[in-house]
Write a protein that holds these residues in place. Structure first.
Motif, PDB file in Angstrom:
ATOM      1  N   ARG A   3       0.813  -1.231   0.000  1.00 54.80           N
ATOM      2  CA  ARG A   3       0.000   0.000   0.000  1.00 54.80           C
ATOM      3  C   ARG A   3       0.840   1.273   0.000  1.00 54.80           C
ATOM      4  O   ARG A   3       0.314   2.376  -0.158  1.00 54.80           O
ATOM      5  CB  ARG A   3      -0.939   0.014   1.207  1.00 54.80           C
ATOM      6  CG  ARG A   3      -2.098  -0.935   1.055  1.00 54.80           C
ATOM      7  CD  ARG A   3      -2.913  -0.967   2.330  1.00 54.80           C
ATOM      8  NE  ARG A   3      -3.865   0.145   2.414  1.00 54.80           N
ATOM      9  CZ  ARG A   3      -5.048   0.147   1.835  1.00 54.80           C
ATOM     10  NH1 ARG A   3      -5.437  -0.883   1.119  1.00 54.80           N
ATOM     11  NH2 ARG A   3      -5.857   1.175   1.974  1.00 54.80           N
ATOM     12  N   ALA A   4       2.148   1.123   0.216  1.00 57.40           N
ATOM     13  CA  ALA A   4       3.023   2.304   0.259  1.00 57.40           C
ATOM     14  C   ALA A   4       3.401   2.804  -1.140  1.00 57.40           C
ATOM     15  O   ALA A   4       3.951   3.891  -1.285  1.00 57.40           O
ATOM     16  CB  ALA A   4       4.293   1.966   1.038  1.00 57.40           C
ATOM     17  N   ALA A   5       3.090   1.996  -2.152  1.00 57.98           N
ATOM     18  CA  ALA A   5       3.604   2.308  -3.500  1.00 57.98           C
ATOM     19  C   ALA A   5       2.697   3.260  -4.259  1.00 57.98           C
ATOM     20  O   ALA A   5       1.482   3.092  -4.300  1.00 57.98           O
ATOM     21  CB  ALA A   5       3.774   1.015  -4.290  1.00 57.98           C
ATOM     22  N   GLY A   6       3.319   4.247  -4.888  1.00 58.98           N
ATOM     23  CA  GLY A   6       2.635   5.089  -5.862  1.00 58.98           C
ATOM     24  C   GLY A   6       2.801   4.473  -7.246  1.00 58.98           C
ATOM     25  O   GLY A   6       3.626   3.568  -7.453  1.00 58.98           O
ATOM     26  N   VAL A   7       2.032   4.954  -8.210  1.00 55.31           N
ATOM     27  CA  VAL A   7       2.127   4.440  -9.577  1.00 55.31           C
ATOM     28  C   VAL A   7       3.487   4.861 -10.152  1.00 55.31           C
ATOM     29  O   VAL A   7       3.789   6.059 -10.217  1.00 55.31           O
ATOM     30  CB  VAL A   7       0.985   5.011 -10.448  1.00 55.31           C
ATOM     31  CG1 VAL A   7       1.060   4.432 -11.862  1.00 55.31           C
ATOM     32  CG2 VAL A   7      -0.373   4.733  -9.806  1.00 55.31           C
ATOM     33  N   PRO A   8       4.329   3.902 -10.541  1.00 55.82           N
ATOM     34  CA  PRO A   8       5.689   4.242 -10.963  1.00 55.82           C
ATOM     35  C   PRO A   8       5.731   5.134 -12.208  1.00 55.82           C
ATOM     36  O   PRO A   8       4.902   5.004 -13.108  1.00 55.82           O
ATOM     37  CB  PRO A   8       6.320   2.878 -11.280  1.00 55.82           C
ATOM     38  CG  PRO A   8       5.493   1.871 -10.556  1.00 55.82           C
ATOM     39  CD  PRO A   8       4.103   2.437 -10.543  1.00 55.82           C
ATOM     40  N   GLY A   9       6.713   6.027 -12.256  1.00 51.87           N
ATOM     41  CA  GLY A   9       6.819   6.950 -13.380  1.00 51.87           C
ATOM     42  C   GLY A   9       8.086   6.816 -14.209  1.00 51.87           C
ATOM     43  O   GLY A   9       8.200   7.412 -15.286  1.00 51.87           O
ATOM     44  N   THR A  10       9.048   6.040 -13.710  1.00 56.33           N
ATOM     45  CA  THR A  10      10.376   6.056 -14.323  1.00 56.33           C
ATOM     46  C   THR A  10      10.394   5.647 -15.798  1.00 56.33           C
ATOM     47  O   THR A  10      11.015   6.323 -16.630  1.00 56.33           O
ATOM     48  CB  THR A  10      11.325   5.140 -13.512  1.00 56.33           C
ATOM     49  OG1 THR A  10      11.484   5.729 -12.212  1.00 56.33           O
ATOM     50  CG2 THR A  10      12.684   5.006 -14.178  1.00 56.33           C
ATOM     51  N   VAL A  11       9.714   4.551 -16.130  1.00 54.95           N
ATOM     52  CA  VAL A  11       9.820   4.049 -17.516  1.00 54.95           C
ATOM     53  C   VAL A  11       9.163   5.047 -18.474  1.00 54.95           C
ATOM     54  O   VAL A  11       9.710   5.367 -19.544  1.00 54.95           O
ATOM     55  CB  VAL A  11       9.223   2.638 -17.632  1.00 54.95           C
ATOM     56  CG1 VAL A  11       9.293   2.164 -19.087  1.00 54.95           C
ATOM     57  CG2 VAL A  11       9.975   1.666 -16.714  1.00 54.95           C
ATOM     58  N   ALA A  12       8.000   5.569 -18.084  1.00 52.60           N
ATOM     59  CA  ALA A  12       7.341   6.577 -18.927  1.00 52.60           C
ATOM     60  C   ALA A  12       8.228   7.817 -19.059  1.00 52.60           C
ATOM     61  O   ALA A  12       8.276   8.458 -20.114  1.00 52.60           O
ATOM     62  CB  ALA A  12       5.995   6.959 -18.327  1.00 52.60           C
ATOM     63  N   GLY A  13       8.934   8.150 -17.992  1.00 49.25           N
ATOM     64  CA  GLY A  13       9.826   9.313 -18.029  1.00 49.25           C
ATOM     65  C   GLY A  13      10.979   9.102 -18.994  1.00 49.25           C
ATOM     66  O   GLY A  13      11.283   9.977 -19.816  1.00 49.25           O
ATOM     67  N   MET A  14      11.599   7.944 -18.913  1.00 50.36           N
ATOM     68  CA  MET A  14      12.730   7.674 -19.810  1.00 50.36           C
ATOM     69  C   MET A  14      12.269   7.640 -21.272  1.00 50.36           C
ATOM     70  O   MET A  14      12.942   8.133 -22.172  1.00 50.36           O
ATOM     71  CB  MET A  14      13.387   6.337 -19.427  1.00 50.36           C
ATOM     72  CG  MET A  14      14.105   6.361 -18.096  1.00 50.36           C
ATOM     73  SD  MET A  14      15.415   7.613 -18.027  1.00 50.36           S
ATOM     74  CE  MET A  14      14.680   8.833 -16.947  1.00 50.36           C
ATOM     75  N   TRP A  15      11.100   7.078 -21.496  1.00 54.96           N
ATOM     76  CA  TRP A  15      10.529   6.995 -22.847  1.00 54.96           C
ATOM     77  C   TRP A  15      10.280   8.407 -23.385  1.00 54.96           C
ATOM     78  O   TRP A  15      10.638   8.734 -24.508  1.00 54.96           O
ATOM     79  CB  TRP A  15       9.237   6.166 -22.758  1.00 54.96           C
ATOM     80  CG  TRP A  15       8.499   5.903 -24.028  1.00 54.96           C
ATOM     81  CD1 TRP A  15       7.232   6.311 -24.313  1.00 54.96           C
ATOM     82  CD2 TRP A  15       8.944   5.141 -25.162  1.00 54.96           C
ATOM     83  NE1 TRP A  15       6.854   5.871 -25.552  1.00 54.96           N
ATOM     84  CE2 TRP A  15       7.887   5.149 -26.100  1.00 54.96           C
ATOM     85  CE3 TRP A  15      10.123   4.474 -25.481  1.00 54.96           C
ATOM     86  CZ2 TRP A  15       7.972   4.505 -27.337  1.00 54.96           C
ATOM     87  CZ3 TRP A  15      10.211   3.832 -26.708  1.00 54.96           C
ATOM     88  CH2 TRP A  15       9.155   3.855 -27.626  1.00 54.96           C
TER      89      TRP A  15
END
Ligand code: DON
Length: 583
Positions: free
Chosen positions: A148-160
């Motif tokens: 429950r601590a996790a936010g929706v990850p952004g890294t891969v979309a950011g690198m793309w």
């Protein structure tokens, strides 16, 4: 107990604000107050790496090597940034990531600038009180550990997004080195082995199996392989962002959420979008300072601090001499009070950036400074009268390519190894970034930071960050690329890195290695790293009312400095396995 006192303070702040009336005299009289240079601390000697054309500074030698190879193959700084980010996701599990998020700041050789926000977002099912119990108290660990601590990850979309806009080499070529690194495996450094050994209980609690989990202790030099992560990175290499946010990786992530009671859905993943934002611009002693806007608090805070400090003559006062520490600490205290009140995701509420960056406002904030006495934090609140306003883990890398393009990127899982949850079958760690929201007004988070409504949880919202990637130019020429991890200390570490170079003339390696200080308004204490203050300076500061708190080393500050002859000088923080290399 601690939580309570913060809460009371936050509630009572409006009553005890010390903001002076508009039009108070400027601080120049205080700025020339007699200094105490004899109590200056010695700056340890340190030798920077120097290269001719291009440089990468990152938190892991393998990631730096991969970045330099991409540059040598004709890739630009943006290609190298993508390669380094994915390499760190393999080589630096404590913070490097594809399951987290971050901020990339760039300045092209043509002077164009941009800020890419790939911060995590709260899942659609998130609610303001999701970490509170029925009595309205924060449930320990719920926002910091587990699914429950996790936010929706952004890294891969950011690198793309970064690569689509600015990359030169084909995507596959910049992702491939990380795929190979994960499949082949790499030797653990002593620090990394110790880090993993320290987390075995948590890993076992949240994961039936994972590449990091083992019965016997990890040894330095031992090779660790990541076959599941290699397959996930392979899907990203072949399908771009869709290789993470859809298909098999998304299926595995959502299955992991179901297994552990998390709330990220396929719709959350499909909806995630990085955002291009306009960098903040400030000035300090003849340098233009480019840094990151909200949802980072770091850029606003850094520019406020520089505005407050510019009238003070730091250099003759002496490095870490009591008077210089006094000025720095009092500025920090005031700026972190503003942070707690005003800053949050600008897509969800008005953040008064222009007002907070108003020079007159910041200079006025410093008029409450007492020349020889600490101002207790209980007497400092966020500034008022803003016109028109109602109301251990991250990692940083710097890259400069042969053309002069520069990237300063800070990326994070939040705490060490994030939520400690590894997505089964996909082999990557998920962040615990939800703790960067203010779970409850006035209750400190992992980094002791307090906040309120501006940073309350809401579906799709980005949690406030302290990450402060920055790029300095002088006369329109690239001068300094800087950033660090360290939670709430990021802002003050970047500030000290800049001051160490600009005011005190330290080289890049000295500036990152020099022991540091930190104050964040609450708790009302000055954190002191060993060697940062002479004993006599400590006595003077205590006599002025400062509570000193000896603290083990923090941050991993990275600097690339462009020397007057165009050579690149790298500083990699010796507190970690960080290194600088180039050609
Ligand atoms: O975004 C932030 O401000 C935090 N999640 C950063 C955490 C961090 O730097 C931890 N590193 N030591």
């Amino acid at each position: 107990m601690k939580h309570f006192s913060y809460l009371l303070l936050a509630a009572g702040l409006a009553a005890c604000t010390t903001a002076p009336p508009a039009g108070s005299p400027a601080v120049s009289a205080t700025a020339t107050a007699p200094a105490s240079p004899s109590l200056a601390a010695p700056v340890p000697a340190a030798t920077p790496v120097v290269t001719q054309k291009a440089m990468v500074v990152s938190a892991h030698p393998e990631a730096t090597r991969i970045g330099v190879e991409v540059l040598q193959r004709g890739g630009n700084a943006y290609d190298a940034a993508v390669a380094v980010q994915f390499a760190l996701a393999v080589a630096l599990p404590v913070a490097g990531n594809i399951g987290g998020g971050g901020f990339a700041l760039y300045r092209g050789a043509d002077g164009q600038t941009g800020a890419l926000d790939f911060r995590e977002t709260a899942p659609a099912a998130a609610t303001r009180d999701m970490y509170l119990d029925a009595a309205g108290n924060v449930v320990p660990n719920l926002s910091t550990r587990g699914h429950r601590a996790a936010g929706v990850p952004g890294t891969v979309a950011g690198m793309w997004a970064l690569h689509r806009r600015l990359g030169k080499l084909p995507w596959k070529e910049v992702v491939e080195p990380a795929v190979q690194l994960a499949a082949r495996g790499l030797a653990l450094t002593a620090k990394e082995a110790a880090g993993l050994n320290g987390q075995q209980k948590d890993f076992a609690q949240f994961n039936p199996t994972s590449a990091y989990l083992r019965n016997t202790p990890w040894q330095a030099g031992e090779t660790i392989k990541y076959p599941e992560l290699a397959r996930t990175l392979g899907r990203i290499r072949d399908q771009g962002a869709a290789g993470f946010y859809a298909g098999e990786t998304a299926d595995l992530l959502v299955a992991e959420m179901k297994r552990g009671g998390g709330i990220i859905t396929k719709a959350d993943l499909a909806a995630y979008q990085p955002r291009w934002r306009t960098p903040l611009q400030g000035r300090y002693r003849g340098y233009a300072v480019l840094t990151f806007p909200p949802p980072s608090s770091g850029g606003v805070a850094l520019l406020q601090l520089l505005q407050m400090l510019e009238p003070y003559n730091l250099r003759p006062a002496g490095w870490h001499a009591p008077q210089a520490v006094h000025w720095l600490t009092e500025a920090e205290r005031r700026v972190y009070a503003d942070r707690a009140t005003y800053l949050g995701d600008p897509d969800f509420g008005r953040v008064p950036v222009a007002q907070l960056l108003d020079t007159a406002y910041n200079r006025r904030r410093m008029t409450t400074l007492q020349p020889r006495r600490a101002t207790p934090s209980a007497q400092v609140a966020a500034g008022t009268g803003l016109p028109g306003y109602e109301s251990d883990q991250t990692t940083h890398y710097n890259i400069v390519d042969a053309q002069g393009n520069a990237v300063s990127c800070t990326t994070t899982l939040n705490g060490a190894y994030g939520s400690k949850v590894v997505v089964a079958g996909a082999g990557f760690l998920l962040n615990n970034e939800m703790d960067d929201f203010s779970s409850k007004a006035g209750t400190p988070n992992l980094y002791g930071l307090v906040g309120g409504a501006a940073n309350a949880i809401a579906p799709g919202k980005r949690m406030l960050s302290s990450m402060t990637p920055a790029i300095l130019t002088k006369n329109n020429k690239l001068a300094l690329v800087i950033g660090t991890p360290g939670g709430s200390t990021i802002i003050t570490s970047v500030l000290q890195g800049i001051i160490n170079v600009v005011d005190y003339g330290q080289n890049a390696q000295q500036a990152v290695a020099a022991p540091r200080l930190h104050h964040q308004w609450l708790p009302d204490q000055l954190d002191v790293e060993a060697g940062a203050l002479l004993p006599a300076a400590q006595d003077t500061l205590r006599a002025r009312g400062y509570q000193l708190n000896a603290r083990s080393p923090w941050g991993r500050l990275e600097i690339i400095r462009v020397l007057p002859d165009g050579l690149l000088e790298g500083g990699a923080d010796p507190r970690g396995d960080d290194n600088a290399a180039g050609y």
